[in-house]
Motif scaffolding. Structure first.
Motif, PDB file in Angstrom:
ATOM      1  N   ASP A 137      44.092  64.853  10.232  1.00  0.00           N
ATOM      2  CA  ASP A 137      45.335  65.555   9.921  1.00  0.00           C
ATOM      3  C   ASP A 137      46.109  65.653  11.228  1.00  0.00           C
ATOM      4  O   ASP A 137      45.793  66.477  12.093  1.00  0.00           O
ATOM      5  N   GLN A 187      38.984  60.754   9.234  1.00  0.00           N
ATOM      6  CA  GLN A 187      40.287  60.927   8.614  1.00  0.00           C
ATOM      7  C   GLN A 187      40.925  62.142   9.276  1.00  0.00           C
ATOM      8  O   GLN A 187      40.325  63.218   9.330  1.00  0.00           O
ATOM      9  N   GLU A 191      46.216  54.407   6.084  1.00  0.00           N
ATOM     10  CA  GLU A 191      45.146  53.683   6.771  1.00  0.00           C
ATOM     11  C   GLU A 191      45.732  52.615   7.698  1.00  0.00           C
ATOM     12  O   GLU A 191      46.859  52.168   7.515  1.00  0.00           O
ATOM     13  N   LYS A 201      45.850  55.992  -1.204  1.00  0.00           N
ATOM     14  CA  LYS A 201      45.729  55.517   0.174  1.00  0.00           C
ATOM     15  C   LYS A 201      46.502  54.202   0.329  1.00  0.00           C
ATOM     16  O   LYS A 201      46.395  53.317  -0.523  1.00  0.00           O
ATOM     17  N   GLN A 220      44.251  57.493   9.093  1.00  0.00           N
ATOM     18  CA  GLN A 220      42.935  56.898   9.306  1.00  0.00           C
ATOM     19  C   GLN A 220      43.159  55.553  10.002  1.00  0.00           C
ATOM     20  O   GLN A 220      44.101  54.841   9.673  1.00  0.00           O
ATOM     21  N   GLN A 224      44.784  61.665  -5.033  1.00  0.00           N
ATOM     22  CA  GLN A 224      45.132  61.063  -3.746  1.00  0.00           C
ATOM     23  C   GLN A 224      45.363  59.573  -3.906  1.00  0.00           C
ATOM     24  O   GLN A 224      44.746  58.931  -4.771  1.00  0.00           O
ATOM     25  N   ILE A 252      47.094  59.260   2.216  1.00  0.00           N
ATOM     26  CA  ILE A 252      46.433  58.901   3.476  1.00  0.00           C
ATOM     27  C   ILE A 252      46.911  57.525   3.915  1.00  0.00           C
ATOM     28  O   ILE A 252      46.868  56.559   3.151  1.00  0.00           O
ATOM     29  N   LEU A 300      48.413  62.650   7.146  1.00  0.00           N
ATOM     30  CA  LEU A 300      47.004  62.285   6.984  1.00  0.00           C
ATOM     31  C   LEU A 300      46.815  60.818   7.355  1.00  0.00           C
ATOM     32  O   LEU A 300      47.371  59.933   6.707  1.00  0.00           O
TER      33      LEU A 300
END
Length: 230
Positions: free
Chosen positions: A11, A9, A185, A149, A205, A147, A183, A203
Motif C-alpha cells: 500500500d 503487495q 502489478e 489485478k 506489486q 478485486q 492492484i 496498491l
C-alpha cells in the motif's frame, strides 16, 4: 520438492506491506522453477505448504493477506471449495484472497462468491485486460468479486508497452465503478510509481518492492525497497 515463494503487495499510501502473493515453485537439480503445471501438486498439499508459510509470516498476528492463485482445472475440482474453506478456518483470523487466473463461468463465480464470502475469503480476477480477460468476458463476473489485478508486464512482454497508460486508466475506472480493490502489478521503477500516483492507484506489486523469494525467516514487513517521497 515444492515451496511457495512470496512477493509483497504494497500500500504505497501507507508505505506498508499489506499482503503477499504466493507463487508455487519446484526444486529441480538445485534450482527453483515454475512447475510445468500448477496441478502437478494437489491442492490439498499446496494448502499444507501455505499453512506452514502462514506460521513463518505470522499472518495471524498481522492480518496480512495471503493471495493464492487458482487456475481453471483446480477451480473445477469437486474438492476445491471444501479445501479452501478448511484452509481459511485454519488460518483465522488471517486474511485469504483467491486469485482466479482463468475466468470461471458466471454460474461458477456465483457459487464461489456465495460460499467463499461466508467465510471471509475474497475473490480476485488476475491479469485483466490481457489474454481472454477482456472487458466483455470479465464484466459479468465483476459484481461477484472483490478485486481485480492489472499486470503491466504482460503488455511489455507482448510489445504493447505504449498501451499501458490508456489500458491502466480504463481498468482502474472499472474498479472504481464496481467498488473493487485494484492492484497494479509489474511496478519496476519510479516512472511506474508516478503513473500509478497520477491515477490514484495505491496498491502495488512488482520488482521495485521485491522479487518473489523463498521465506527462510519472517521478512521485514516494511517495504524497504521503496524510494521515499515517490
Amino acid at each position: 520438492m515444492y515451496r511457495f515463494f512470496v512477493q509483497p503487495q504494497v500500500d504505497q499510501s501507507q508505505k506498508s506491506v499489506f499482503g503477499y502473493e504466493l507463487l508455487l515453485r519446484k526444486e529441480t537439480h538445485g534450482r527453483w522453477a515454475v512447475p510445468a503445471t500448477f496441478t502437478e501438486l494437489p491442492l490439498t498439499k499446496q494448502v499444507h505448504l501455505l499453512e506452514e508459510l502462514a506460521l513463518q509470516l505470522s499472518t495471524k498476528a498481522t492480518n496480512q493477506v495471503l493471495a493464492l492463485n487458482l487456475n481453471r482445472e483446480q477451480a473445477e475440482d469437486d474438492l476445491m471449495l471444501g479445501t479452501i474453506i478448511y484452509l481459511k478456518k485454519r488460518l483465522n483470523p488471517a486474511a485469504l484472497t483467491i486469485e482466479l487466473t482463468e475466468n470461471p463461468t458466471l454460474a461458477e463465480i456465483q457459487k464461489y462468491s456465495v460460499l467463499f464470502h461466508q467465510y471471509g475469503i475474497k475473490l480476485s480476477i488476475d491479469d485483466v485486460g490481457t489474454g481472454s480477460n477482456t472487458f466483455d468476458n470479465v464484466e459479468p463476473l465483476l459484481p461477484f468479486v472483490d478485486q481485480i489485478k492489472f499486470a503491466m508486464q504482460n503488455l511489455r512482454m507482448s510489445g504493447k508497452a505504449d498501451q499501458i497508460p490508456t489500458a491502466l486508466s480504463f481498468w482502474h475506472t472499472v474498479a472504481l465503478q464496481y467498488h473493487l480493490d485494484f492492484i497494479l502489478e509489474g511496478v519496476e521503477d519510479a516512472h511506474d510509481q508516478e503513473i500509478a500516483r497520477t491515477l490514484g492507484i495505491d496498491l502495488h506489486q512488482g520488482y521495485l518492492y521485491g522479487k518473489p523469494q523463498l521465506v527462510v525467516k519472517c521478512p521485514d514487513r516494511r517495504a524497504e525497497s521503496q524510494q521515499d517521497g515517490q
